[in-house]
Design a protein around this motif. Structure first.
Motif, PDB file in Angstrom:
ATOM      1  N   ALA A   1      33.995  32.939  47.519  1.00  0.00           N
ATOM      2  CA  ALA A   1      35.314  33.158  48.106  1.00  0.00           C
ATOM      3  C   ALA A   1      35.215  34.321  49.088  1.00  0.00           C
ATOM      4  O   ALA A   1      34.811  34.137  50.228  1.00  0.00           O
ATOM      5  CB  ALA A   1      36.358  33.400  47.028  1.00  0.00           C
ATOM      6  N   GLY A   2      35.577  35.544  48.644  1.00  0.00           N
ATOM      7  CA  GLY A   2      35.720  36.621  49.604  1.00  0.00           C
ATOM      8  C   GLY A   2      36.860  36.303  50.549  1.00  0.00           C
ATOM      9  O   GLY A   2      36.935  36.782  51.671  1.00  0.00           O
ATOM     10  N   ALA A   3      37.762  35.449  50.061  1.00  0.00           N
ATOM     11  CA  ALA A   3      38.891  34.941  50.832  1.00  0.00           C
ATOM     12  C   ALA A   3      39.915  34.445  49.820  1.00  0.00           C
ATOM     13  O   ALA A   3      39.745  34.603  48.617  1.00  0.00           O
ATOM     14  CB  ALA A   3      38.442  33.830  51.776  1.00  0.00           C
ATOM     15  N   SER A   4      40.981  33.797  50.309  1.00  0.00           N
ATOM     16  CA  SER A   4      42.009  33.306  49.388  1.00  0.00           C
ATOM     17  C   SER A   4      41.565  32.060  48.644  1.00  0.00           C
ATOM     18  O   SER A   4      42.145  31.694  47.621  1.00  0.00           O
ATOM     19  CB  SER A   4      43.293  32.995  50.162  1.00  0.00           C
TER      20      SER A   4
ATOM     21  N   ARG B   1      52.173  23.129  49.243  1.00  0.00           N
ATOM     22  CA  ARG B   1      51.805  23.739  47.968  1.00  0.00           C
ATOM     23  C   ARG B   1      52.030  25.240  48.048  1.00  0.00           C
ATOM     24  O   ARG B   1      51.829  25.862  49.098  1.00  0.00           O
ATOM     25  CB  ARG B   1      50.334  23.462  47.643  1.00  0.00           C
ATOM     26  N   GLY B   2      52.428  25.830  46.924  1.00  0.00           N
ATOM     27  CA  GLY B   2      52.615  27.266  46.860  1.00  0.00           C
ATOM     28  C   GLY B   2      52.217  27.823  45.511  1.00  0.00           C
ATOM     29  O   GLY B   2      52.215  27.112  44.500  1.00  0.00           O
ATOM     30  N   SER B   3      51.844  29.086  45.488  1.00  0.00           N
ATOM     31  CA  SER B   3      51.485  29.763  44.240  1.00  0.00           C
ATOM     32  C   SER B   3      51.547  31.265  44.464  1.00  0.00           C
ATOM     33  O   SER B   3      51.321  31.747  45.581  1.00  0.00           O
ATOM     34  CB  SER B   3      50.077  29.357  43.791  1.00  0.00           C
ATOM     35  N   ASP B   4      51.842  31.991  43.396  1.00  0.00           N
ATOM     36  CA  ASP B   4      51.788  33.451  43.463  1.00  0.00           C
ATOM     37  C   ASP B   4      50.359  33.966  43.516  1.00  0.00           C
ATOM     38  O   ASP B   4      50.136  35.149  43.827  1.00  0.00           O
ATOM     39  CB  ASP B   4      52.489  34.069  42.250  1.00  0.00           C
ATOM     40  N   GLY B   5      49.378  33.122  43.193  1.00  0.00           N
ATOM     41  CA  GLY B   5      48.008  33.593  43.135  1.00  0.00           C
ATOM     42  C   GLY B   5      47.740  34.397  41.881  1.00  0.00           C
ATOM     43  O   GLY B   5      48.577  34.486  40.971  1.00  0.00           O
ATOM     44  N   TYR B   6      46.575  35.024  41.842  1.00  0.00           N
ATOM     45  CA  TYR B   6      46.099  35.609  40.589  1.00  0.00           C
ATOM     46  C   TYR B   6      45.885  37.119  40.681  1.00  0.00           C
ATOM     47  O   TYR B   6      45.154  37.693  39.882  1.00  0.00           O
ATOM     48  CB  TYR B   6      44.789  34.919  40.176  1.00  0.00           C
ATOM     49  N   VAL B   7      46.535  37.772  41.666  1.00  0.00           N
ATOM     50  CA  VAL B   7      46.425  39.223  41.821  1.00  0.00           C
ATOM     51  C   VAL B   7      47.828  39.817  41.833  1.00  0.00           C
ATOM     52  O   VAL B   7      48.697  39.378  42.593  1.00  0.00           O
ATOM     53  CB  VAL B   7      45.686  39.599  43.125  1.00  0.00           C
TER      54      VAL B   7
ATOM     55  N   GLN C   1      48.033  37.897  46.603  1.00  0.00           N
ATOM     56  CA  GLN C   1      47.054  36.863  46.950  1.00  0.00           C
ATOM     57  C   GLN C   1      47.740  35.502  46.800  1.00  0.00           C
ATOM     58  O   GLN C   1      47.167  34.541  46.299  1.00  0.00           O
ATOM     59  CB  GLN C   1      45.799  36.951  46.072  1.00  0.00           C
ATOM     60  N   ASP C   2      48.982  35.449  47.269  1.00  0.00           N
ATOM     61  CA  ASP C   2      49.776  34.238  47.142  1.00  0.00           C
ATOM     62  C   ASP C   2      49.278  33.162  48.100  1.00  0.00           C
ATOM     63  O   ASP C   2      48.590  33.454  49.092  1.00  0.00           O
ATOM     64  CB  ASP C   2      51.251  34.542  47.409  1.00  0.00           C
ATOM     65  N   GLN C   3      49.643  31.924  47.825  1.00  0.00           N
ATOM     66  CA  GLN C   3      49.191  30.780  48.612  1.00  0.00           C
ATOM     67  C   GLN C   3      50.388  29.962  49.084  1.00  0.00           C
ATOM     68  O   GLN C   3      51.260  29.602  48.288  1.00  0.00           O
ATOM     69  CB  GLN C   3      48.258  29.894  47.773  1.00  0.00           C
TER      70      GLN C   3
END
Length: 693
Positions: A82-85, A201-207, A217-219
């Motif tokens: 990764a090193g990215a979203s 698609r959406g997400s809050d991410g994991y950070v 780190q939302d998507q």
């Protein structure tokens, strides 16, 4: 070695024959035949003289996958960083890039979506309405050229048909994730059909950012696709694919304490806004051969940015911002804005029996970089032209010889705001020689020798810092030369007589010439990374993949990979000797097992186990990712035209690093070098509803 391979093929043939006899009395339905287009023609995966994996909508549904990296752990000898979203840098058999910052790069593993080359733009790999994902291991030099030295990933969305079709998909999961997709297709006339798909698609991410009190780190990901197929005359067919992709993800992946709790006051972004098309035509009106023409175009704007010091500097939050308030702290934010423009044209003459192909290819890629609001700018323009051909010779009814050759010329020009102008040109040769023997109608063995290549380039990071005061970078670090890869394979592919067990075994040996490796020039607190042709490489191993229909209710899918890699003749500019060390991102073993059990005719439970050995994060330091073992599961209920799936990945909630760096970034310990990691997804679960008409 030859004796071992002979014993391997003999054992496989015997096993398949035994299973056919043992299962003779069973009435279970046979497994589905999978088709691919690896050697310029559509053929069964079981007759392709290459190591390849295919993943379809069933795998996507059972894993709850929305993006490519959520599938890759199920394939042998494939890794990603990764090193990215997202995990958008893929390595196959230890070959592949791990990140991109200042340098203009050419990927070692290519990616196509509906025939459009998205190599290096990994954010494009969204899976909604994708019919099939095919992953080819090893160099694909004859067909794909410089982008496929390590392999290629080919995603094909559903083709339009004359029948009216409708697909609706909605889903929700933890971390406030959601998805909604709609695909519709129909015949417009008697000879023209269209299909449109829309997805978000959406997400809050994991950070969780403790300082800003929000997820960082939302998507947010959206795509639109249009496919149009038209049979204009009896001898002329035209296909059009148009894509729009809008990725607006946050990026805040690293912390000073290696947790998922950030305190960065300037979290970054990982975005992509792109439009692309592919237009192809097939003319079959000539008696001797068919003519196929394809043109593609792509324009993309991307942003990759991050808080470089990973901390805040707020005196009212002394505990959270302790590192940022240290007397020796620094403040830095890094951003890379890129404008990508690509175009290609390919013309192929194809034998009507599929025995030969001749073609010409031309491509242009232009990338403009704006770093940190014009503090540094560069442009990198590459044009390439290629001639290629492949001939299939039928030695007898059971034996085929495949001979392929590709000659490619590239010219590149690099310009930057530091006043550097670097021009490069090279003629590269790749190809494939394969011998296939059909032992029986359901079992084939093959041996092949192929050669792939990857273009050279300019080291943008070194050039950007080459005129810094007190920092000396040698001219030899300004650019690097092409890399070449030889790949020898022996494979056995078989299916039991009752078609209830398919199995593919591949042994391979690869040699990397003029291997492109990352080095670092360090002078006090100043440093710059650059790629050099500093060494050679050796990669060899084994891949086993199969599917077994055990009973009417139980199906087992499995893959096993073994990989042994070595760096040869490589001493860094700092004097570190890496000769004999394993290559980066190359775990020695990988495994994946998934069992599908039909409790009822329309109720399926899937349990999956997958894992990999530890591996080095980089070729420039010795920090490693630990071994991992993950559990996935799903329960699917199938109605007449709908399905409902509850799914979960990483159910044991393991912390899995997906990128690692080794340097000093914490003023509280005097900037002592240590390993910093970004974690992949934790335990995720959700519910997906799909309606198909």
């Amino acid at each position: 070695m030859k004796l071992k391979l002979s014993l391997l093929s003999t054992s496989l043939l015997a096993a398949l024959s035994y299973q056919a006899v043992a299962d003779e009395s069973r009435t279970t339905a046979p497994l589905e035949t999978i088709e691919v287009t690896g050697d310029f023609q559509t053929e069964s995966l079981q007759t392709l003289s290459a190591s390849a994996s295919v993943m379809g909508e069933v795998e996507v549904t059972h894993r709850g996958a929305s993006y490519l990296d959520e599938l890759l752990n199920s394939t042998a000898n494939v890794n990603f960083t990764a090193g990215a979203s997202r995990g958008r840098f893929v390595q196959i058999r230890g070959v592949g890039l791990r990140s991109q910052f200042v340098d203009p790069i050419t990927p070692s593993v290519g990616m196509l979506v509906d025939g459009i080359n998205y190599s290096g733009l990994g954010g494009s790999a969204l899976l909604f309405d994708i019919d099939q994902v095919t992953l080819y291991r090893g160099p694909q030099g004859t067909r794909f050229g410089a982008d496929a030295m390590g392999g290629i990933i080919d995603l094909q969305s559903h083709a339009p048909t004359e029948d009216t079709a409708l697909k609706l998909r909605v889903g929700a999961g933890n971390y406030n994730s959601y998805e909604a997709g709609l695909a519709a297709g129909t015949g417009l006339t008697d000879n023209t059909a269209a299909r449109v798909s829309l997805y978000q698609r959406g997400s809050d991410g994991y950070v969780d950012n403790l300082y800003l009190n929000k997820p960082t780190q939302d998507q947010q990901e959206r795509l639109a696709r249009l496919k149009l197929n038209s049979q204009l005359t009896d001898t002329l067919a035209v296909n059009l694919a148009v894509h729009h992709i809008d990725i607006d993800n946050g990026y805040d992946g690293f912390t000073l304490d290696n947790t998922r709790n950030s305190v960065a006051n300037q979290p970054g972004k990982d975005t992509q806004n792109s439009d692309a098309f592919a237009l192809s035509a097939l003319y079959t009106g000539l008696s001797a051969f068919d003519i196929e023409v394809q043109g593609t175009g792509l324009q993309a704007d991307t942003e990759y940015s991050y808080d470089e010091d990973w901390t805040c500097h707020d005196a009212t939050q002394a505990q959270l911002c302790a590192a940022g308030l240290h007397p020796d702290h620094y403040v830095s934010f890094d951003s890379y804005l890129r404008d990508h423009e690509r175009g290609s044209l390919e013309v192929k003459l194809k034998d009507k029996q599929g025995d030969w192909v001749l073609g010409a290819y031309a491509q242009r890629r232009d990338v403009d970089l704006d770093r940190n609001n014009a503090s540094f700018k560069s442009s990198y323009d590459v044009s390439s032209q290629a001639l290629f051909g492949q001939k299939v010779t039928h030695l007898n009814e059971q034996t085929r010889l495949i001979t392929g050759l590709r000659v490619e010329r590239y010219d590149s020009e690099y310009l930057d705001s530091n006043g550097f102008n670097i021009e490069q040109d090279e003629t590269m040769v790749g190809g494939k020689l394969a011998l296939e023997y059909q032992v029986v109608p359901r079992t084939m063995i093959y041996t092949s020798l192929s050669r792939g290549y990857k273009v050279g380039g300019a080291n943008g990071e070194a050039l950007a810092k080459a005129k810094d005061d007190g920092f000396s970078i040698p001219a030899s670090a300004f650019s690097f030369e092409p890399e070449y890869l030889w790949n020898a394979e022996f494979g056995v592919k078989g299916q039991s007589e009752d078609k209830k067990h398919t199995l593919a075994v591949t042994a391979f040996y690869m040699e990397r010439e003029d291997m492109q490796l990352k080095q670092w020039q360090i002078d006090g607190v100043q440093f710059a990374g650059f790629i050099s042709n500093a060494g050679k490489g050796e990669n060899y191993g084994l891949e086993i993949e199969g599917q077994r229909l055990i009973t009417e209710q139980l199906t087992l899918n499995y893959s096993l990979g073994y990989l042994d890699t070595k760096i040869e003749d490589f001493i860094t500019t700092a004097g570190d000797n890496f000769d004999g060390r394993e290559q980066a991102q190359a775990p020695k073993y990988q495994y994946a097992f998934a069992a599908d059990y039909n409790i009822l005719e329309n109720l399926v439970v899937t349990l999956g186990l997958e894992g990999k050995d530890d591996y080095f994060f980089s070729d420039s330091h010795n920090e490693q990712a630990p071994s991992q073992n993950l559990i996935n599961a799903s329960v699917s209920y199938y109605g007449e035209q709908w399905s409902l799936t509850a799914w979960g990945r990483n159910l044991a909630d393991r912390d899995v690093p997906v990128r690692g760096f080794y340097f000093g970034n914490d003023p509280r310990d005097g900037y002592t070098a240590r390993n910093y990691v970004q974690y992949g997804e934790p335990r995720v679960f959700g519910l997906t509803f799909t309606y198909d008409l």
